[in-house]
Design an enzyme around this catalytic site. Structure first.
Site, short mmCIF file in Angstrom:
data_model
loop_
_atom_site.label_atom_id
_atom_site.label_comp_id
_atom_site.label_asym_id
_atom_site.label_seq_id
_atom_site.Cartn_x
_atom_site.Cartn_y
_atom_site.Cartn_z
CE LYS A 114 -3.88 -2.08 3.11
NZ LYS A 114 -2.99 -2.58 4.17
CG ASP A 148 -0.34 -0.03 2.54
OD1 ASP A 148 0.82 0.44 2.66
OD2 ASP A 148 -0.97 -0.53 3.49
C1 R5P Z 1 -1.92 -0.77 7.39
O1 R5P Z 1 -1.99 0.33 6.88
C2 R5P Z 1 -0.63 -1.45 7.67
O2 R5P Z 1 0.42 -0.78 7.07
C3 R5P Z 1 -0.63 -2.88 7.21
O3 R5P Z 1 -0.75 -2.91 5.80
C4 R5P Z 1 -1.78 -3.64 7.81
O4 R5P Z 1 -1.74 -3.52 9.20
C5 R5P Z 1 -1.73 -5.11 7.44
O5 R5P Z 1 -2.85 -5.72 8.01
P1 R5P Z 1 -3.32 -7.16 7.57
O6 R5P Z 1 -2.16 -8.08 7.73
O7 R5P Z 1 -4.43 -7.46 8.54
O8 R5P Z 1 -3.81 -7.07 6.18
#
Ligand code: R5P
Length: 283
Positions: free
Chosen positions: A185, A162
């Site tokens: 994302k 992201d």
């Molecule tokens: C969110 O902005 C963080 O940078 C991570 O991308 C996020 O915490 C990832 O979460 P998950 O593993 O639940 O998709």
């Protein structure tokens, strides 16, 4: 100087004490019948360094207790390798608590160190001189050593899953002299995300998806699917903070990821990259 190991960061604190050749203090804690925690630090020095990650609410309470137990010290440094609630860094809907700010405001110390905190804006809310340490060079060095240990051929492509991970990914890619890219994302729920289809130049290449946090693994899995559609060869997952909630590791391996590597801001089996020297140097 004493290093005070919080229960959630015992291995890391031990490694920091080793790197700094200084004493690791003992801590005593147990739970009363009603569930409340008792905590004691029997022996403190004039300068203490408390190291405690806060993945769970109870870890945060422990951190407050540790700071209070050390209040006779002349100088208190607090290292929060993984600062929980950091992702609630703004009001997404009216009336929400800005949780990261609320928790930061309650921490009083001389200095606070975080590591790749989700949003550095939170640093202004600590009642302390606060700094965020960057583990990108440590990750870069680990990936470089992996390359040497294997066939020593091309660098992997580093992918940010992201926009928030772009700076971290750029930094690691520059360290390695590797190519990098990012995808876009949208978060749909706590454990589901949607990513925008994109043409990525990864056909036949090894790829490392690098994020600050892996929580449920949803972001890594969806990104991996897109990389496969684009013809990637081996796909690895890397992060600073391996939260790995619920069945995240299984989800990730089931998606065909070759391996997960992370730093030891959280003590997990995938925490193969140590930030101990980074912390020792900062202190
Ligand atoms: C969110 O902005 C963080 O940078 C991570 O991308 C996020 O915490 C990832 O979460 P998950 O593993 O639940 O998709």
């Amino acid at each position: 100087m004493y290093i005070i190991p919080g229960p959630s960061s015992q291995v890391l604190a031990g490694n920091v004490a080793h790197a700094m050749q200084c004493r690791l203090a003992g801590t005593e804690f147990f739970r009363f019948p009603d569930g409340e925690q008792y905590l004691r630090v029997p022996d403190i020095d004039d300068h203490v360094v408390i190291i405690q990650s806060t993945p769970a609410d109870s870890d945060y309470i422990t951190l407050l207790q540790l700071i209070d137990a050390c209040d006779a010290a002349g100088r208190i440094d607090v290292v929060i390798p993984y600062f929980g609630y950091a992702r609630q860094d703004r009001r997404f809907k009216q009336g929400e608590s800005v949780s990261a700010r609320a928790l930061a405001r309650a921490i009083t110390a001389d200095r606070v160190f975080t590591i790749n905190v989700h949003n550095r804006g939170v640093l202004q809310h600590f009642d302390a001189d606060a700094a965020d340490l960057d583990a990108a060079p440590v990750i870069g060095a680990h990936l470089a050593s992996m390359k040497t240990e294997t066939d020593g051929s091309d660098n992997p492509v580093i992918i940010a899953p992201d926009k928030g991970a772009i700076e971290l990914v750029r930094s690691v890619a520059e360290y390695l002299g590797a190519d990098f890219d990012y995808i876009e994302k949208t978060r749909l729920s706590g454990d589901d995300v949607a990513i925008k289809t994109k043409k990525l130049d990864v056909a036949g290449k090894d790829v490392v998806i690098l994020d600050d946090i892996i929580s449920t693994g949803g972001t890594i899995v969806k990104t991996s699917d897109l990389l496969r559609e684009n013809g990637a060869d081996r796909v690895f997952a890397a992060c600073i903070h391996p939260v790995l909630a619920r069945n995240a590791a299984t989800r990730i391996f089931s998606a065909g990821i070759e391996g997960i590597m992370a730093t030891d801001t959280l003590d997990r089996s995938v925490s193969v990259i140590s930030v101990a020297q980074l912390i020792a140097d900062a202190i």
